[in-house]
Design an enzyme around this catalytic site. Structure first.
Site, PDB file in Angstrom:
ATOM      1  N   GLY A 283       9.912 -13.201  -1.303  1.00  0.00           N
ATOM      2  CA  GLY A 283       9.155 -14.446  -1.235  1.00  0.00           C
ATOM      3  C   GLY A 283       9.991 -15.603  -0.733  1.00  0.00           C
ATOM      4  O   GLY A 283      11.072 -15.424  -0.168  1.00  0.00           O
TER       5      GLY A 283
ATOM      6  N   ASN B 178      16.367  -0.731  -6.178  1.00  0.00           N
ATOM      7  CA  ASN B 178      15.983  -0.209  -7.493  1.00  0.00           C
ATOM      8  C   ASN B 178      16.125   1.299  -7.647  1.00  0.00           C
ATOM      9  O   ASN B 178      15.682   1.863  -8.635  1.00  0.00           O
ATOM     10  CB  ASN B 178      14.542  -0.634  -7.806  1.00  0.00           C
ATOM     11  CG  ASN B 178      14.394  -2.148  -7.748  1.00  0.00           C
ATOM     12  OD1 ASN B 178      15.124  -2.869  -8.425  1.00  0.00           O
ATOM     13  ND2 ASN B 178      13.489  -2.627  -6.917  1.00  0.00           N
TER      14      ASN B 178
ATOM     15  N   SER C 222      16.276  -0.272  -0.663  1.00  0.00           N
ATOM     16  CA  SER C 222      15.622  -0.618  -1.926  1.00  0.00           C
ATOM     17  C   SER C 222      16.696  -0.741  -2.998  1.00  0.00           C
ATOM     18  O   SER C 222      17.490   0.181  -3.181  1.00  0.00           O
ATOM     19  CB  SER C 222      14.616   0.459  -2.333  1.00  0.00           C
ATOM     20  OG  SER C 222      13.407   0.259  -1.656  1.00  0.00           O
TER      21      SER C 222
ATOM     22  N   ASN D 125      14.183   3.742   4.877  1.00  0.00           N
ATOM     23  CA  ASN D 125      14.503   2.674   3.929  1.00  0.00           C
ATOM     24  C   ASN D 125      15.766   3.044   3.153  1.00  0.00           C
ATOM     25  O   ASN D 125      15.732   3.898   2.274  1.00  0.00           O
ATOM     26  CB  ASN D 125      13.295   2.478   2.996  1.00  0.00           C
ATOM     27  CG  ASN D 125      13.612   1.623   1.787  1.00  0.00           C
ATOM     28  OD1 ASN D 125      14.603   0.903   1.759  1.00  0.00           O
ATOM     29  ND2 ASN D 125      12.756   1.706   0.777  1.00  0.00           N
TER      30      ASN D 125
ATOM     31  N   TYR E  52       4.770  -9.784   2.595  1.00  0.00           N
ATOM     32  CA  TYR E  52       4.116  -9.243   1.415  1.00  0.00           C
ATOM     33  C   TYR E  52       3.937 -10.362   0.389  1.00  0.00           C
ATOM     34  O   TYR E  52       2.809 -10.781   0.101  1.00  0.00           O
ATOM     35  CB  TYR E  52       4.920  -8.068   0.848  1.00  0.00           C
ATOM     36  CG  TYR E  52       4.362  -7.432  -0.412  1.00  0.00           C
ATOM     37  CD1 TYR E  52       3.308  -8.004  -1.133  1.00  0.00           C
ATOM     38  CD2 TYR E  52       4.882  -6.233  -0.891  1.00  0.00           C
ATOM     39  CE1 TYR E  52       2.802  -7.410  -2.282  1.00  0.00           C
ATOM     40  CE2 TYR E  52       4.372  -5.634  -2.047  1.00  0.00           C
ATOM     41  CZ  TYR E  52       3.345  -6.236  -2.743  1.00  0.00           C
ATOM     42  OH  TYR E  52       2.855  -5.657  -3.875  1.00  0.00           O
ATOM     43  N   SER E  53       5.034 -10.910  -0.123  1.00  0.00           N
ATOM     44  CA  SER E  53       4.940 -11.869  -1.228  1.00  0.00           C
ATOM     45  C   SER E  53       4.070 -13.080  -0.885  1.00  0.00           C
ATOM     46  O   SER E  53       3.386 -13.620  -1.759  1.00  0.00           O
ATOM     47  CB  SER E  53       6.338 -12.356  -1.632  1.00  0.00           C
ATOM     48  OG  SER E  53       7.155 -11.263  -1.979  1.00  0.00           O
TER      49      SER E  53
ATOM     50  N   ASN F 147       7.009   3.919   5.437  1.00  0.00           N
ATOM     51  CA  ASN F 147       8.341   3.630   4.910  1.00  0.00           C
ATOM     52  C   ASN F 147       8.754   4.789   4.009  1.00  0.00           C
ATOM     53  O   ASN F 147       7.999   5.192   3.130  1.00  0.00           O
ATOM     54  CB  ASN F 147       8.227   2.311   4.124  1.00  0.00           C
ATOM     55  CG  ASN F 147       9.519   1.854   3.492  1.00  0.00           C
ATOM     56  OD1 ASN F 147       9.939   2.379   2.469  1.00  0.00           O
ATOM     57  ND2 ASN F 147      10.130   0.850   4.074  1.00  0.00           N
TER      58      ASN F 147
ATOM     59  N   ASP G 209       0.863  -1.190   0.000  1.00  0.00           N
ATOM     60  CA  ASP G 209       0.000   0.000   0.000  1.00  0.00           C
ATOM     61  C   ASP G 209       0.896   1.236   0.000  1.00  0.00           C
ATOM     62  O   ASP G 209       1.002   1.956   0.984  1.00  0.00           O
ATOM     63  CB  ASP G 209      -0.926  -0.028   1.218  1.00  0.00           C
ATOM     64  CG  ASP G 209      -2.025   1.027   1.132  1.00  0.00           C
ATOM     65  OD1 ASP G 209      -2.138   1.687   0.074  1.00  0.00           O
ATOM     66  OD2 ASP G 209      -2.763   1.200   2.119  1.00  0.00           O
ATOM     67  N   LYS G 210       1.540   1.456  -1.132  1.00  0.00           N
ATOM     68  CA  LYS G 210       2.568   2.503  -1.218  1.00  0.00           C
ATOM     69  C   LYS G 210       2.014   3.884  -0.917  1.00  0.00           C
ATOM     70  O   LYS G 210       2.718   4.747  -0.394  1.00  0.00           O
ATOM     71  CB  LYS G 210       3.203   2.497  -2.608  1.00  0.00           C
ATOM     72  CG  LYS G 210       4.203   1.349  -2.805  1.00  0.00           C
ATOM     73  CD  LYS G 210       4.994   1.531  -4.080  1.00  0.00           C
ATOM     74  CE  LYS G 210       5.972   0.392  -4.295  1.00  0.00           C
ATOM     75  NZ  LYS G 210       7.352   0.704  -3.874  1.00  0.00           N
TER      76      LYS G 210
HETATM   77  C1  FMN Z   1       6.248  -5.228  -5.194  1.00  0.00           C
HETATM   78  C2  FMN Z   1       7.087  -4.905  -4.004  1.00  0.00           C
HETATM   79  C3  FMN Z   1       7.278  -3.575  -3.639  1.00  0.00           C
HETATM   80  C4  FMN Z   1       8.060  -3.256  -2.522  1.00  0.00           C
HETATM   81  N1  FMN Z   1       8.229  -1.943  -2.167  1.00  0.00           N
HETATM   82  C5  FMN Z   1       8.964  -1.644  -1.060  1.00  0.00           C
HETATM   83  C6  FMN Z   1       9.139  -0.290  -0.648  1.00  0.00           C
HETATM   84  O1  FMN Z   1       8.600   0.647  -1.234  1.00  0.00           O
HETATM   85  N2  FMN Z   1       9.929  -0.047   0.430  1.00  0.00           N
HETATM   86  C7  FMN Z   1      10.538  -1.067   1.139  1.00  0.00           C
HETATM   87  O2  FMN Z   1      11.250  -0.816   2.103  1.00  0.00           O
HETATM   88  N3  FMN Z   1      10.350  -2.354   0.776  1.00  0.00           N
HETATM   89  C8  FMN Z   1       9.581  -2.657  -0.293  1.00  0.00           C
HETATM   90  N4  FMN Z   1       9.416  -3.971  -0.636  1.00  0.00           N
HETATM   91  C9  FMN Z   1      10.064  -5.040   0.178  1.00  0.00           C
HETATM   92  C10 FMN Z   1       9.097  -5.651   1.187  1.00  0.00           C
HETATM   93  O3  FMN Z   1       8.658  -4.678   2.108  1.00  0.00           O
HETATM   94  C11 FMN Z   1       9.769  -6.799   1.964  1.00  0.00           C
HETATM   95  O4  FMN Z   1      10.848  -6.277   2.697  1.00  0.00           O
HETATM   96  C12 FMN Z   1      10.278  -7.901   1.036  1.00  0.00           C
HETATM   97  O5  FMN Z   1       9.388  -8.104  -0.032  1.00  0.00           O
HETATM   98  C13 FMN Z   1      10.467  -9.230   1.769  1.00  0.00           C
HETATM   99  O6  FMN Z   1       9.247  -9.712   2.275  1.00  0.00           O
HETATM  100  P1  FMN Z   1       8.369 -10.829   1.496  1.00  0.00           P
HETATM  101  O7  FMN Z   1       9.296 -11.931   1.113  1.00  0.00           O
HETATM  102  O8  FMN Z   1       7.323 -11.240   2.495  1.00  0.00           O
HETATM  103  O9  FMN Z   1       7.756 -10.150   0.327  1.00  0.00           O
HETATM  104  C14 FMN Z   1       8.635  -4.303  -1.759  1.00  0.00           C
HETATM  105  C15 FMN Z   1       8.421  -5.632  -2.125  1.00  0.00           C
HETATM  106  C16 FMN Z   1       7.663  -5.950  -3.226  1.00  0.00           C
HETATM  107  C17 FMN Z   1       7.447  -7.400  -3.589  1.00  0.00           C
END
Ligand code: FMN
Length: 362
Positions: A264, A175, A173, A170, A314-315, A139, A64-65
């Site tokens: 994931g 990217n 990231s 954060n 999340y994943s 975040n 939920d960005k």
């Molecule tokens: C599509 C996507 C967008 C994400 N965006 C952010 C972000 O904006 N800031 C951040 O700190 N982490 C972001 N993450 C990382 C997640 O918060 C989390 O740290 C990471 O996915 C590991 O957890 P998971 O394996 O349960 O997904 C993002 C992950 C995904 C998959």
């Protein structure tokens, strides 16, 4: 109702391009008449960062960005949410496609690049619901083309601190080119000085908001020594371990070749090891949130035993559906009963010695 949501929505979402599916899921959450979640068992309650969490299962940043569906997400049973990542100025992120589902590995690769509506829009939404119940953190990232990254974090904290339960810096990231360099000792020292000053100034007549640092699972152990050392010197309130990885451990799916951060199930082993390594170095100075590959109650309990006071996911939602949240809570209660644990806190860090003695995950 939640089971119904999963049964109807997930087969459809799985057929769509992942970013379209995500947009549809957000819309479904806005529209679905979800009843409130049942109150949590008192045994699941966690105290951390001066806050009381009704249960330890949180939503990780990135879902939920722009803080559009916070209240609907609480109705799914989360103990806390992290909105964002938010950037100071609105920015579109990278061109599509930029989100990939690795079905064969139950992983996700994203290179969204901190797409954000910007801090003003997000602060407005969070302010509008600030009096509503539930712990919502936010975040914070930096704009891709900013000249002074630390100044971006400071301005975001000033705008958001009054409306949230905690703030996450954060620096992990993968990217946004150069962002992860903020984890280097000297840069991190300067950044933490400035963001902690900002959150103190933002706390007019209130308790300063807990400030957490979110790190990459790809740090070397030498870098982790530095990061935890700097974090302790600045007395931050906690750390999230961690973000997505740029590594590609043993993947089968063809999409594994895509650039971006992997999350994931394939991230579980590395992120859990880094969590335990961080726990050892923090020596109880602050609590940790474990994130990375939590897709079952067993995975959540493993994170807790590796040093997490709280967990985020999340994943796992993409592959297991929103029923995962309730399933984890039920399983945690079972594990507590079997282990005769009165509080989850009694299990935190219990397996750290064993986890850090294993061969490095790869
Ligand atoms: C599509 C996507 C967008 C994400 N965006 C952010 C972000 O904006 N800031 C951040 O700190 N982490 C972001 N993450 C990382 C997640 O918060 C989390 O740290 C990471 O996915 C590991 O957890 P998971 O394996 O349960 O997904 C993002 C992950 C995904 C998959």
């Amino acid at each position: 109702m939640i089971a119904l949501f999963d049964r109807l929505a997930r087969p459809l979402l799985r057929t769509l391009d992942p970013e379209t599916a995500h947009a549809l899921a957000l819309n479904a959450l806005k529209l679905a008449p979800l009843p409130g979640a049942a109150p949590d068992d008192d045994k699941l309650r966690v105290q951390a960062f001066g806050l009381t969490f009704p249960n330890p299962v949180g939503l990780a940043a990135g879902f939920d960005k722009n803080a559009e569906v916070v209240d609907a997400l609480f109705r799914l049973g989360f103990g806390f949410l992290e909105a964002g990542g938010v950037t100071l100025q609105p920015q579109p992120g990278n061109p599509r496609p930029r989100l990939f589902r690795l079905d064969a590995d139950e992983g996700v690769i994203n290179r969204l690049g901190l797409n954000s509506e910007g801090v003003e829009a997000v602060a407005q939404r969070l302010a509008a619901r600030a009096a509503a119940p539930g712990i919502v953190g936010v975040n914070i990232g930096a704009n891709k083309d900013t000249a002074d990254r630390a100044a971006d974090y400071v301005a975001c904290i000033e705008a958001l601190a009054p409306h949230v339960g905690f703030l996450t810096v954060n620096v992990s990231s993968p990217n946004t080119p150069g962002l992860r360099n903020l984890q280097q000792a000297e840069a991190l020292d300067d950044l933490l000085l400035r963001v902690i000053d900002a959150r103190e100034r933002a706390a007019v007549g209130t308790r300063p908001r807990p400030l957490l640092l979110k790190i990459a699972p790809d740090l070397s152990l030498g870098d982790l020594d530095d990061v935890v050392g700097v974090a302790r010197r600045h007395r931050i309130d906690g750390m999230i371990v961690g973000n997505t990885t740029i590594g590609r451990p043993n993947l089968r799916d063809a999409a594994a070749k895509e650039q971006g951060g992997l999350s994931g199930r394939p991230l579980f082993a590395l992120s859990t090891r880094m969590l335990a390594e961080t726990y050892v170095r923090a020596e109880g100075a602050f609590p940790l949130i474990g994130a990375g590959g939590v897709d079952s109650g067993a995975a959540a309990f493993a994170k807790i035993k590796a040093g997490a006071s709280l967990i985020q996911l999340y994943s796992g939602l993409i592959f297991r559906g929103v029923g995962l949240i309730g399933a984890i809570k039920k399983d945690l209660l079972d594990f507590m009963r079997i282990g005769r644990l009165e509080h989850l806190a009694n299990a935190v860090g219990r397996d750290v010695a064993a986890v850090t003695a294993e061969p490095w995950p790869g």
